[in-house]
Design a protein around this motif. Structure first.
Motif, PDB file in Angstrom:
ATOM      1  N   PHE A 276       0.843  -1.204   0.000  1.00  0.00           N
ATOM      2  CA  PHE A 276       0.000   0.000   0.000  1.00  0.00           C
ATOM      3  C   PHE A 276       0.878   1.254   0.000  1.00  0.00           C
ATOM      4  N   PHE A 277       1.859   1.300   0.913  1.00  0.00           N
ATOM      5  CA  PHE A 277       2.667   2.517   1.020  1.00  0.00           C
ATOM      6  C   PHE A 277       3.618   2.688  -0.170  1.00  0.00           C
ATOM      7  N   ALA A 278       4.198   1.563  -0.649  1.00  0.00           N
ATOM      8  CA  ALA A 278       5.174   1.683  -1.750  1.00  0.00           C
ATOM      9  C   ALA A 278       4.512   2.152  -3.045  1.00  0.00           C
ATOM     10  N   PHE A 279       3.363   1.547  -3.385  1.00  0.00           N
ATOM     11  CA  PHE A 279       2.726   1.886  -4.663  1.00  0.00           C
ATOM     12  C   PHE A 279       1.708   3.015  -4.513  1.00  0.00           C
ATOM     13  N   GLY A 280       1.284   3.278  -3.269  1.00  0.00           N
ATOM     14  CA  GLY A 280       0.320   4.363  -3.036  1.00  0.00           C
ATOM     15  C   GLY A 280       1.033   5.654  -2.649  1.00  0.00           C
ATOM     16  N   PRO A 281       0.970   6.038  -1.366  1.00  0.00           N
ATOM     17  CA  PRO A 281       1.488   7.353  -0.960  1.00  0.00           C
ATOM     18  C   PRO A 281       2.941   7.630  -1.386  1.00  0.00           C
ATOM     19  N   LEU A 282       3.846   6.642  -1.228  1.00  0.00           N
ATOM     20  CA  LEU A 282       5.250   6.950  -1.555  1.00  0.00           C
ATOM     21  C   LEU A 282       5.469   7.033  -3.067  1.00  0.00           C
ATOM     22  N   GLY A 283       5.060   5.977  -3.778  1.00  0.00           N
ATOM     23  CA  GLY A 283       5.277   5.952  -5.235  1.00  0.00           C
ATOM     24  C   GLY A 283       4.608   7.141  -5.918  1.00  0.00           C
ATOM     25  N   MET A 284       3.374   7.454  -5.489  1.00  0.00           N
ATOM     26  CA  MET A 284       2.664   8.553  -6.162  1.00  0.00           C
ATOM     27  C   MET A 284       3.188   9.922  -5.764  1.00  0.00           C
ATOM     28  N   THR A 285       3.671  10.034  -4.529  1.00  0.00           N
ATOM     29  CA  THR A 285       4.287  11.309  -4.136  1.00  0.00           C
ATOM     30  C   THR A 285       5.551  11.538  -4.961  1.00  0.00           C
ATOM     31  N   ALA A 286       6.318  10.451  -5.175  1.00  0.00           N
ATOM     32  CA  ALA A 286       7.530  10.579  -5.991  1.00  0.00           C
ATOM     33  C   ALA A 286       7.165  10.999  -7.417  1.00  0.00           C
ATOM     34  N   ALA A 287       6.104  10.387  -7.965  1.00  0.00           N
ATOM     35  CA  ALA A 287       5.703  10.719  -9.340  1.00  0.00           C
ATOM     36  C   ALA A 287       5.262  12.183  -9.430  1.00  0.00           C
ATOM     37  N   TYR A 288       4.449  12.610  -8.468  1.00  0.00           N
ATOM     38  CA  TYR A 288       3.952  14.001  -8.459  1.00  0.00           C
ATOM     39  C   TYR A 288       5.138  14.969  -8.320  1.00  0.00           C
ATOM     40  N   TYR A 289       6.033  14.622  -7.397  1.00  0.00           N
ATOM     41  CA  TYR A 289       7.175  15.510  -7.141  1.00  0.00           C
ATOM     42  C   TYR A 289       8.106  15.579  -8.359  1.00  0.00           C
ATOM     43  N   SER A 290       8.229  14.444  -9.069  1.00  0.00           N
ATOM     44  CA  SER A 290       9.131  14.418 -10.234  1.00  0.00           C
ATOM     45  C   SER A 290       8.662  15.390 -11.313  1.00  0.00           C
ATOM     46  N   GLN A 291       7.367  15.710 -11.329  1.00  0.00           N
ATOM     47  CA  GLN A 291       6.844  16.649 -12.320  1.00  0.00           C
ATOM     48  C   GLN A 291       6.844  18.088 -11.808  1.00  0.00           C
ATOM     49  N   THR A 292       6.604  18.261 -10.508  1.00  0.00           N
ATOM     50  CA  THR A 292       6.289  19.613 -10.021  1.00  0.00           C
ATOM     51  C   THR A 292       7.238  20.155  -8.945  1.00  0.00           C
ATOM     52  N   GLN A 293       7.999  19.248  -8.325  1.00  0.00           N
ATOM     53  CA  GLN A 293       8.833  19.603  -7.153  1.00  0.00           C
ATOM     54  C   GLN A 293       8.011  20.236  -6.025  1.00  0.00           C
ATOM     55  N   THR A 294       6.730  19.827  -5.945  1.00  0.00           N
ATOM     56  CA  THR A 294       5.897  20.219  -4.794  1.00  0.00           C
ATOM     57  C   THR A 294       5.087  18.999  -4.348  1.00  0.00           C
ATOM     58  N   TRP A 295       4.267  19.184  -3.312  1.00  0.00           N
ATOM     59  CA  TRP A 295       3.459  18.106  -2.744  1.00  0.00           C
ATOM     60  C   TRP A 295       1.984  18.406  -2.958  1.00  0.00           C
ATOM     61  N   SER A 296       1.133  17.395  -2.787  1.00  0.00           N
ATOM     62  CA  SER A 296      -0.297  17.631  -3.017  1.00  0.00           C
ATOM     63  C   SER A 296      -1.170  16.701  -2.173  1.00  0.00           C
ATOM     64  N   ILE A 297      -2.176  17.295  -1.515  1.00  0.00           N
ATOM     65  CA  ILE A 297      -3.130  16.507  -0.726  1.00  0.00           C
ATOM     66  C   ILE A 297      -4.037  15.685  -1.653  1.00  0.00           C
ATOM     67  N   THR A 298      -4.446  16.304  -2.769  1.00  0.00           N
ATOM     68  CA  THR A 298      -5.290  15.576  -3.725  1.00  0.00           C
ATOM     69  C   THR A 298      -4.569  14.329  -4.217  1.00  0.00           C
ATOM     70  N   ASN A 299      -3.269  14.477  -4.483  1.00  0.00           N
ATOM     71  CA  ASN A 299      -2.480  13.329  -4.937  1.00  0.00           C
ATOM     72  C   ASN A 299      -2.444  12.241  -3.863  1.00  0.00           C
ATOM     73  N   LEU A 300      -2.345  12.672  -2.600  1.00  0.00           N
ATOM     74  CA  LEU A 300      -2.339  11.682  -1.502  1.00  0.00           C
ATOM     75  C   LEU A 300      -3.678  10.947  -1.429  1.00  0.00           C
ATOM     76  N   ALA A 301      -4.772  11.695  -1.665  1.00  0.00           N
ATOM     77  CA  ALA A 301      -6.094  11.063  -1.648  1.00  0.00           C
ATOM     78  C   ALA A 301      -6.184  10.030  -2.780  1.00  0.00           C
TER      79      ALA A 301
END
Ligand SMILES: C/C(=C\COP(=O)(O)OP(=O)(O)O)CCC[C@H](C)CCC[C@H](C)CCCC(C)C
Ligand SMILES: O=C(O)C1=CC(=O)c2ccccc2C1=O
Length: 300
Positions: A153-178
């Motif tokens: 859950f954590f590897a493919f969900g919050p961590l993997g997706m945070t890395a993907a979001y950050y790789s594009q924007t260099q910021t974080w997002s609550i919507t992405n976490l949801a």
């Protein structure tokens, strides 16, 4: 080896060992995370996206190759004829091939960090790899304690997706976490499904998978609960105005979700019949995540 198993053609065993459909689980967090990033910021870097997807596939290849290497050490795969170690008879070669995949995948992640002049993505992906190692490698082998789904859950969900979001924007997002909660749940469902047909071998090797712990009947009910949870959850996020309405496109995966639940409820106790449920779960995962990401892009 039983006569039944000897008759499986070698090319089928190789396909089962390489498991091509499984690699969509590496692609989807990058797709959905990048789609949310585009929806929120209108930023999309195609080179970073392509490099990240290639790297994620290589890292998952490491996870799977090393899974066969570590499982050869515990003896749990002695009846698994599509284990890469059993097929090649060369554990050492598989160990180094796995490491080569990991090294190449991490080089891709380093390239992203260099492009961004920011090491954050490396840190997050190293954490994912750490969870992947703890799932199966000594001395942890947390998958043997039934904790794999949480790591997954954590590897493919919050961590993997945070890395993907950050790789594009260099910021974080609550919507992405949801969105990561949904992607994490549906990815863990795939892993959960992979245990139903292995109860006998798992018990013999001392692996207390969630299905060994719960029993197949209770496991089937838990599967239905988690599968069903992702649809009202996405609806709630739309109603709250966190997700665009187009993300409800992911509900088009419902027919596969019904097929999965019905199949497992009816066959949970029949290993040879339930063994394909992992691939139905992959279809639910693939379609729900593909359409979730598309919903963000269309709705932006
Ligand atoms: C190898 C995995 C499952 C196989 O388990 P099992 O031993 O039951 O299988 P066999 O019966 O076929 O022997 C998957 C394990 C997933 C793990 C918990 C988390 C992996 C994290 C990845 C390394 C990170 C990839 C993240 C990506 C987004 C960059
Ligand atoms: O072989 C398997 O059963 C799985 C392999 C894999 O890479 C993976 C990744 C994420 C969730 C589940 C799984 C598997 O079940």
């Amino acid at each position: 080896m039983t006569t039944n198993q000897i008759s499986i053609p070698k090319n089928k065993l190789w396909m089962a060992a390489i498991k091509p459909p499984m690699y969509s689980v590496a692609i989807m967090p990058i797709w959905v995370g990048s789609a949310v990033a585009f929806a929120e910021t209108k930023i999309f870097n195609g080179v970073i996206f392509a490099v990240f997807i290639t790297a994620a596939i290589l890292i998952l290849a490491w996870e799977n190759i090393s899974n066969d290497v570590f499982d050869a050490e515990t003896g749990i795969d002695k009846n698994k004829h599509h284990s890469l170690v059993n097929l090649t008879g060369n554990k050492q070669l598989m160990f180094w091939l796995g490491n080569l995949c990991l090294g190449s995948g991490l080089l891709g992640i380093i390239a992203i960090a260099l492009l961004q002049k920011d090491p954050t993505v490396i840190g997050i992906i190293l954490l994912c790899c750490g969870l992947g190692y703890m799932y199966q490698g000594p001395p942890f082998r947390l998958g043997y304690q039934g904790l794999g789904e949480i790591l997954c859950f954590f590897a493919f969900g919050p961590l993997g997706m945070t890395a993907a979001y950050y790789s594009q924007t260099q910021t974080w997002s609550i919507t992405n976490l949801a969105a990561a909660v949904i992607v994490g749940i549906v990815t863990s469902l795939v892993l959960f499904c992979s245990h139903f047909h292995q109860v006998k071998d798992d018990i013999a090797a001392g692996k207390r998978s969630p299905i060994v712990r719960l029993g197949t009947a209770k496991g089937a009910q838990v599967l239905v609960g988690f599968t069903a949870s992702i649809y009202p959850l996405s609806l709630l996020l739309v109603v709250l105005g966190i997700f665009p309405i187009w993300t409800l496109l992911s509900w088009l995966s419902l027919p596969f979700a019904f097929q999965l639940c019905r199949h497992v409820l009816e066959n949970h106790h029949l290993p040879e019949k339930v063994s394909n449920c992992k691939f139905i779960a992959v279809k639910v995962h693939f379609l729900s995540c593909l359409l979730l990401g598309l919903g963000f892009v269309i709705g932006s």
